[in-house]
Design an enzyme around this catalytic site. Sequence first.
Site, PDB file in Angstrom:
ATOM      1  N   GLU A   8       0.820  -1.220   0.000  1.00 43.67           N
ATOM      2  CA  GLU A   8       0.000   0.000   0.000  1.00 43.67           C
ATOM      3  C   GLU A   8       0.850   1.265   0.000  1.00 43.67           C
ATOM      4  O   GLU A   8       0.448   2.294  -0.533  1.00 43.67           O
ATOM      5  CB  GLU A   8      -0.924  -0.002   1.227  1.00 43.67           C
ATOM      6  CG  GLU A   8      -1.977   1.096   1.208  1.00 43.67           C
ATOM      7  CD  GLU A   8      -3.042   0.887   2.273  1.00 43.67           C
ATOM      8  OE1 GLU A   8      -3.460   1.895   2.879  1.00 43.67           O
ATOM      9  OE2 GLU A   8      -3.467  -0.253   2.495  1.00 43.67           O
ATOM     10  N   ASP A 103      -2.632  -2.982   3.226  1.00 48.74           N
ATOM     11  CA  ASP A 103      -2.978  -3.160   4.639  1.00 48.74           C
ATOM     12  C   ASP A 103      -4.048  -4.234   4.800  1.00 48.74           C
ATOM     13  O   ASP A 103      -4.995  -4.323   4.007  1.00 48.74           O
ATOM     14  CB  ASP A 103      -3.478  -1.845   5.236  1.00 48.74           C
ATOM     15  CG  ASP A 103      -2.332  -0.889   5.533  1.00 48.74           C
ATOM     16  OD1 ASP A 103      -1.169  -1.273   5.295  1.00 48.74           O
ATOM     17  OD2 ASP A 103      -2.594   0.236   6.003  1.00 48.74           O
ATOM     18  N   TYR A 329      -0.432  -4.095  14.135  1.00 48.48           N
ATOM     19  CA  TYR A 329      -1.330  -3.354  13.234  1.00 48.48           C
ATOM     20  C   TYR A 329      -2.310  -2.487  14.033  1.00 48.48           C
ATOM     21  O   TYR A 329      -2.979  -2.980  14.944  1.00 48.48           O
ATOM     22  CB  TYR A 329      -2.103  -4.345  12.363  1.00 48.48           C
ATOM     23  CG  TYR A 329      -2.965  -3.691  11.311  1.00 48.48           C
ATOM     24  CD1 TYR A 329      -2.404  -3.181  10.157  1.00 48.48           C
ATOM     25  CD2 TYR A 329      -4.344  -3.581  11.493  1.00 48.48           C
ATOM     26  CE1 TYR A 329      -3.200  -2.584   9.181  1.00 48.48           C
ATOM     27  CE2 TYR A 329      -5.144  -2.991  10.526  1.00 48.48           C
ATOM     28  CZ  TYR A 329      -4.565  -2.482   9.373  1.00 48.48           C
ATOM     29  OH  TYR A 329      -5.347  -1.883   8.417  1.00 48.48           O
TER      30      TYR A 329
END
Length: 858
Positions: A8, A103, A329
């Site tokens: 990304e 992601d 994350y």
Amino acid sequence: MKTLVIAEKPSVASDIAKVLGARQKGDCYENDDYVVSHALGHLVTLADPQDYDANNKRWTYKRLPIIPPGFKLKLIPENKEQYLRLERLIRRPDVDCLVNACDAGREGELIFSYIYQYSKCQKTVKRLWLTSMTASAIADGFKHLKMGEEMKNLLAAARSRAESDWLVGINGTRAITLRIGRGRGDVTTVGRVQTPTLSMLVNRELEIRDFVPENYWRIETKFAVPAGEYSGVYQRSDFKKTDADEKGDKADKADRIRDKAFAEQVLAECNAAGTGIVHDEKTHVTEVCPKLYDLTTLQREANKRFSLSASRTLEIVQALYEKYKATTYPRTDSRALPEDYAPTCKRTLQMLCGNANPTIANCAKMPLEKDWINPFNRRIFNNQEISDHFAIIPTDQVPRGQLSEMEAKVYDMIVRRFIAVFFPLAEFDVTTRTTTVAGKHNFKTEGKVMVVPGWRQVYGRDEKPESSIPAAVEGEVAAIKKIDMHEESTKPPPRYNEATLLGAMESAGKLVDDEELAEAMKERGLGTPATRASIIEHLIKTKYVDRAGKDLVPTIKAEELMSFLKILGFEILNSPAMTGEWEYQLREVSEGRVSREDFMNGIIDLTKNIVAKSNDVLGADTWETTDLISPSDGSPLLENFRMYRSNDEIQGGRGRQIPRLAIYKNVNGHILDKEEVRQLLSKEKIGPFDDFKSRFNRPFTAWLKLVAPAAENEAYKVEFVFPDRKEEGVEEAEKSDEVDFTTLQPIGFCPVTKLPIYSTPNAYETNPADVRGKNLPARPVRLGKILLGTAISEDVCKKMLAGEQTDYMTFVSQKTKRPFEARLKFDRNGRLSFEFKPREAKSVPAGTKKTTRKSVKK
């Protein structure tokens, strides 16, 4: 053949390339097996209405609703070059497989899918699903790649979310702008998540505005026993919390007496008695550590502790994840870990044993040495509470690079919470003392002593709190040393700040403190952890909301929109709970329990309903008759969401009929409420108000005056009257910026910017020319010459600029209309603040809040 990996962001592509052993080659990384490149967030997006039909560019009801039979895509112009680079790599004949390394979530799925669709690619797709950016996590991720087909439900939810936002946003914004924004050059944006969030802010503001304070009395007593003194607060014997809850009376509490005569009677009887009898109840209580952080909880706590905005916290924790490889994350709504994660937690704790902070290092050792990591603890390890990602925790690596001050603080929050969840409960001995006076009047005192610090020692909270009370035996006589009766008043609910708004969004408008209940309501929240920060920022950017310190304050534009939606009966658009149901349905789509087709059919029906209802609302239908009498014709004024108007009309410009009397609710930023309009009609002059804004967005102070017309064919006017100046019209408000500063001498200097301050007709302020184009540490101070009904002299301003204390002055609250005494000062950031006059000294028992209301003593 080779596999093309699309990340990304560039930084993620670089990390993946290092693990795969790919080296830089032109604008990508490459080796014998892999080509690694990246997007820049979204490269492709949904097409605009005019991309389907050029006639859609013009905003008219005839073109609504715009519902494409199939959604087209288009390149984002500023990212076109990067897309073309990716397309060339996708079309390479030696590339036979693509890996989506965006992601791991709904938005990452959409970013890759749009690129894949726009490029008309037909090659095999696999999915890299990462929860940590460490080298070992990336390597493990490539060993366990998912097939693209496994992500079809998540992709369906991602596309449905984007397309539903497009349909509601495009059609709703155009329909409502055409109805209430026409002629103002102002776009009235609405959105599936944005509008109910705004609704919560507006409803709270209306609650505050409509709040009527009620007086009550509290009786506080200082008692003495041989072991020392303690304070107690009178408790009503007839109070039952369940009764107050059933009545919805949040202001009713055991220590509040609403009958002054009864309060005085209690005071007299206690004074006459002179002593009380002591009874203690002792309990042992425990306190569990809060659960691990999800993004929303982290944003809320960072806002409370460090005043960080939600978007800034997300930016920081994203950097901790991507740049420093220090945390997992961030865009998660889970507060639990996988049930097989205990070994990873042990490795992370071992890494933290070497932390430079001795408290963290020592506390990290304890769960390892004492075997506190229990893989069967379902508050920590629970697969049922994990969706796409687990809770935010530290990785087993020391942060790569030097953290900034604020990054270090947020990292410290995550580290301490991670360590603390493995610690045992904190334990307290709580003493509840009831001192009974005159055989019937009970005074309550609470003492709390920590006996086992438990998890609190991770936060350095193992000291004994100062809330212990002197020992006494059962039935001991306590002498009354002092007794006070205080008059106070109920307070309106507080405005939302980012922390409380994030919590309300998560629970779809229900402010929930209970941790378990909040977890259960998450599925029906507004937006997602990844989008809530951007929604708040969007509301501010589109001028629906202003920041006032930490508070979020809706503007008149927001109130107009909510009023219009109320007229339309659009509960689905402005109800947080109902919109939370849509978010729940999206989650069901991602789980495969609801079809994408069914979800989109519901959104299309909603879109058609918005357009139809807004088109049906005619001007006459939006007016309500009030009890305000117009001086122009003696009939009741009419009211809508924007103004009050008379029934009689005269001919205005371009031959149009206009009301002979029109009073707008928003007058240069000041919101006129109904009672202020009533006073304006009867007294013909109200004020002063110090929250007007000029066209240059500079505040000014003035009265408002209703001016009767000189002839029958003329309209009434509402004009400004300025302090120490002749009566002038609206135009003069704008001329207040046009002061000739070259003729003035400074009276002092701004304590923040050090720029000179001048006395102008309306305020003490800087010369705008001194500010323009300069990078100042803060906005220069400005003080109106009329503040809450009180004239501010030049001597007072000089004292404040010199950092000296002013005398107490009397002001009148705009909210409660009640007078109060306070000193004025500028804080270190140059903001005006009040130092309220304290009441006579009194003792305050532990656990009660200090107040500054007036005191009645006997």
